[in-house]
Design an enzyme around this catalytic site. Structure first.
Site, PDB file in Angstrom:
ATOM      1  N   GLU A 162       0.688  -0.522  -5.087  1.00  0.00           N
ATOM      2  CA  GLU A 162      -0.344   0.445  -5.410  1.00  0.00           C
ATOM      3  C   GLU A 162       0.626   1.692  -5.353  1.00  0.00           C
ATOM      4  O   GLU A 162       0.757   2.054  -4.261  1.00  0.00           O
ATOM      5  CB  GLU A 162      -1.256   0.423  -3.963  1.00  0.00           C
ATOM      6  CG  GLU A 162      -2.352   1.176  -4.395  1.00  0.00           C
ATOM      7  CD  GLU A 162      -2.417   2.515  -3.395  1.00  0.00           C
ATOM      8  OE1 GLU A 162      -2.843   3.470  -3.871  1.00  0.00           O
ATOM      9  OE2 GLU A 162      -1.793   2.513  -2.265  1.00  0.00           O
ATOM     10  N   ASP A 216       0.839  -1.091  -0.054  1.00  0.00           N
ATOM     11  CA  ASP A 216       0.098   0.065   0.018  1.00  0.00           C
ATOM     12  C   ASP A 216       0.736   1.310  -0.024  1.00  0.00           C
ATOM     13  O   ASP A 216       2.145   1.377   0.521  1.00  0.00           O
ATOM     14  CB  ASP A 216      -0.935  -0.088   1.198  1.00  0.00           C
ATOM     15  CG  ASP A 216      -1.956   1.110   1.347  1.00  0.00           C
ATOM     16  OD1 ASP A 216      -2.815   1.341   0.377  1.00  0.00           O
ATOM     17  OD2 ASP A 216      -1.707   1.989   2.259  1.00  0.00           O
TER      18      ASP A 216
END
Length: 637
Positions: free
Chosen positions: A362, A309
């Protein structure tokens, strides 16, 4: 074991950022030492003046079980015979300035269920795995050439029991896995399941990186979940947050009274957009902590992939900050050089130990070579979320079909860069929260048109190169935004339209699995060709996907509610083309405008192809076709 002290080699690797199984000696380890049963504790706190272990075994008295500092090392060690698996504990740390803090163990394998925050002594060797066949197959599989259709799940709100209580990992396994099989998904991706104090962070603000969250049960329960997924031929991906951590006092912040895990430069440490602290990637012990944490999830829980993330927050020193609130690197630039080196090394280590897994970034900017190897200047991931495709596509789909002819490039632009990285196409949780509305509610038009547009969106996504991801609820047309405090609106399946969109997603996934042209060459230009990308006046796209044997699947997509009769497209092969999927069928809630299932080619050159067919394109619909089986050679344009 004769000594509780880490070996000199372990210490060297840890302090040089090269200990990739640091969890094997850091933290709490129950066992027998010098013939005595108990638990060994090791913690890194170089600037502490004194450290005690407090817990159930000593009535939480800070002076009973003091650790000893290893000379010329920031490690503190101790052995407590009374400490047993299941006992709760923390470190009572007197900092270099005399300030006292009570901290959870950064390397703990288990933590108390929130809102409590103690660590728990845990034996990680009790579960007997039954997935050796899956792991062996994974090791010898090139995932880039395989079908990947991911169902993204927040475990606490997928389904709940009649008391609105969350299910544990075992209960979820027995409910979710049959559903994944029924819906023909290949993978499940879980929002972060490391321990976190605040439900509303969805797990993205972590305190216990090695501690599986106790919200849903024990480590053995989660191992059962992964094991059952593997036995059902479903891969497991977890979201992981190596970028930043939350400021809760029992966590990593000012661990020994000084900045250990965060930078001692405040403007680099502070993360104002999330009110968190960024990791200091210039600190080698942080490398050992995070790389060994990634390895831990693969080793101990047999997961098949990590989605890292907020990678952009790692790469840019000014990410999410005002111009005056960041400190440049040594060359005056905005790039975080230490983080770049860290990511390269992390991916190198993971793939060297676990070939066949997925490391997914991401990363929301145009940083180059995210999915290229580190030795040629890349970051070393093997997949990246395609945020540009997602943003452009949703902007297009939200527009009224009357205006789509002027937005046509939003559908085609992604093919200008789609082979620059190994992309995953995400329709994720981030797109159905914070006032963005659900996917179904984003769609324009009346009730029927909203569902037709949603089916068309999914048909376009599956046709586009790249692996696929859909957040839970999207498959049956959740109408309201996702709410982490309650389960999905499963009652909607009592209504026909929601049953029909679910039927379509199930059959679309099955078509995807059945047809290798839709995935085998996802990351090669040889796997894709436009038939007609420029028919913006009618808002129609037509394209071909190929497999390694040059077998094609033809896709035609009509983005208006106006049917297109006698719509001619070029095709690469003479003969009969069969419809293998039509989003306008009655079983999917469509208009059944055309029941035609076969099209014969004409010997008429079109779109640069030697043959052509005339299609009947239903309103707001996509159709997939392929040649009837024969052995005639295919002609490319």
């Amino acid at each position: 074991m004769k000594s509780i002290k880490p070996t000199n080699y372990d210490q060297y690797l840890f302090h040089s950022g090269k200990h990739y199984q640091a969890y094997d000696f850091m933290g709490a380890h129950p066992g027998e030492y010098n013939g005595e049963s108990g638990t060994k504790f090791t913690v890194w706190a170089p600037n502490a003046e004194k450290i005690s272990v407090v817990g159930d075994f000593n009535d939480w008295q800070k002076n009973k079980n003091q650790l000893k500092k290893i000379e010329d090392s920031g490690l503190w060690v101790g052995f407590i015979p009374e400490a047993r698996p299941g006992d709760k504990y923390k470190y009572w740390i007197t900092g270099y300035n005399g300030q006292e803090r009570v901290k959870a163990d950064p390397y703990a394998f288990k933590a108390e269920k929130k809102p409590k925050t103690a660590s728990i002594v845990t034996d990680m060797d009790k579960y007997q795995w039954n997935d050796s066949k899956w792991l062996k197959t994974r090791e010898n599989t090139d995932i880039l050439k395989e079908p990947v259709s991911i169902y993204e799940v927040h475990l606490g709100s997928w389904k709940r029991n009649s008391k609105n209580e969350v299910y544990n990992y075992k209960e979820i396994a027995d409910l979710l896995i049959p559903y994944l099989q029924e819906m023909n998904y290949t993978h499940v991706e879980l929002l972060p399941i490391a321990e976190h104090p605040f439900d509303g962070s969805w797990g993205y603000q972590t305190t216990g990186y090695f501690a599986l969250t106790s919200r849903y049960g024990s480590p053995e329960d989660f191992k059962y979940f992964v094991d059952k997924c593997h036995q059902a031929r479903i891969g497991v991906i977890i979201d992981w947050v190596p970028s930043h951590f939350c400021k809760d006092d029992h966590g990593l912040r000012l661990f020994d009274g000084t900045e250990l895990y965060e930078s001692n430069i405040k403007l680099r440490a502070e993360n104002p957009q999330w009110d968190t602290l960024n990791f200091d990637f210039g600190q080698p012990e942080v490398w050992s902590f995070l790389i060994s944490n990634a390895i831990f999830w693969f080793e101990e829980y047999h997961i098949d992939g990590i989605r890292a993330d907020a990678v952009s927050n790692m790469l840019y020193l000014d990410y999410g900050k005002e111009n005056s609130n960041w400190v440049p690197n040594e060359y005056g630039g905005r790039e975080n050089i230490d983080a770049i080196k860290f990511l390269r090394k992390m991916n190198e280590v993971v793939f060297s130990q676990y070939p066949g897994v997925m490391m997914i970034a991401e990363e929301s900017t145009s940083w180059p070579q995210v999915t290229s190897p580190g030795y040629i200047g890349g970051l070393g991931f093997n997949m990246k979320w395609n945020m540009g495709w997602m943003n452009d596509t949703l902007e297009y789909m939200k527009s009224d079909p009357v205006f789509r002819k002027w937005e046509h490039n939003k559908l085609t632009f992604s093919l200008m860069y789609t082979y620059s990285e190994n992309f995953v196409l995400p329709l994720s949780h981030d797109e159905v929260v914070h006032g963005k509305r659900s996917l179904l509610d984003k769609m324009p038009g009346d009730y029927w048109q909203k569902f037709a547009n949603l089916r068309l969106l999914y048909a376009y996504m599956m046709a586009h190169p790249g692996k696929k991801l859909l957040f839970m609820g999207g498959e049956f047309g959740q109408f309201i935004e996702w709410n982490y405090k309650q389960e999905l609106d499963w009652f909607l399946l009592d209504y026909t339209k929601h049953q029909e969109i679910q039927n379509f997603v199930r059959d679309l996934n099955q078509t995807y699995l059945n047809e290798s042209p839709l995935w085998e060459l996802d990351y090669s230009p040889k796997g894709f060709a436009w038939i007609e990308p420029n028919d913006n006046s009618q808002s129609v796209l037509s394209l071909i996907r190929y497999n390694t044997n040059d077998q094609p699947v033809i896709i035609a997509l009509n983005f208006t509610p106006v049917p297109r009769d006698n719509y001619r497209i070029g095709v690469p092969k003479e003969g009969v083309y069969e419809v293998i999927l039509n989003s306008d069928e009655d079983i999917y809630g469509g208009s059944e405008y055309s029941g035609k299932t076969k099209y014969q080619t004409d010997a008429r050159e079109y779109h640069g192809f030697p043959y052509s067919i005339e299609l009947t394109l239903p309103p707001l619909a996509g159709i997939y076709l392929k040649p009837a089986k024969d052995k005639r050679k295919i002609s490319r344009p």
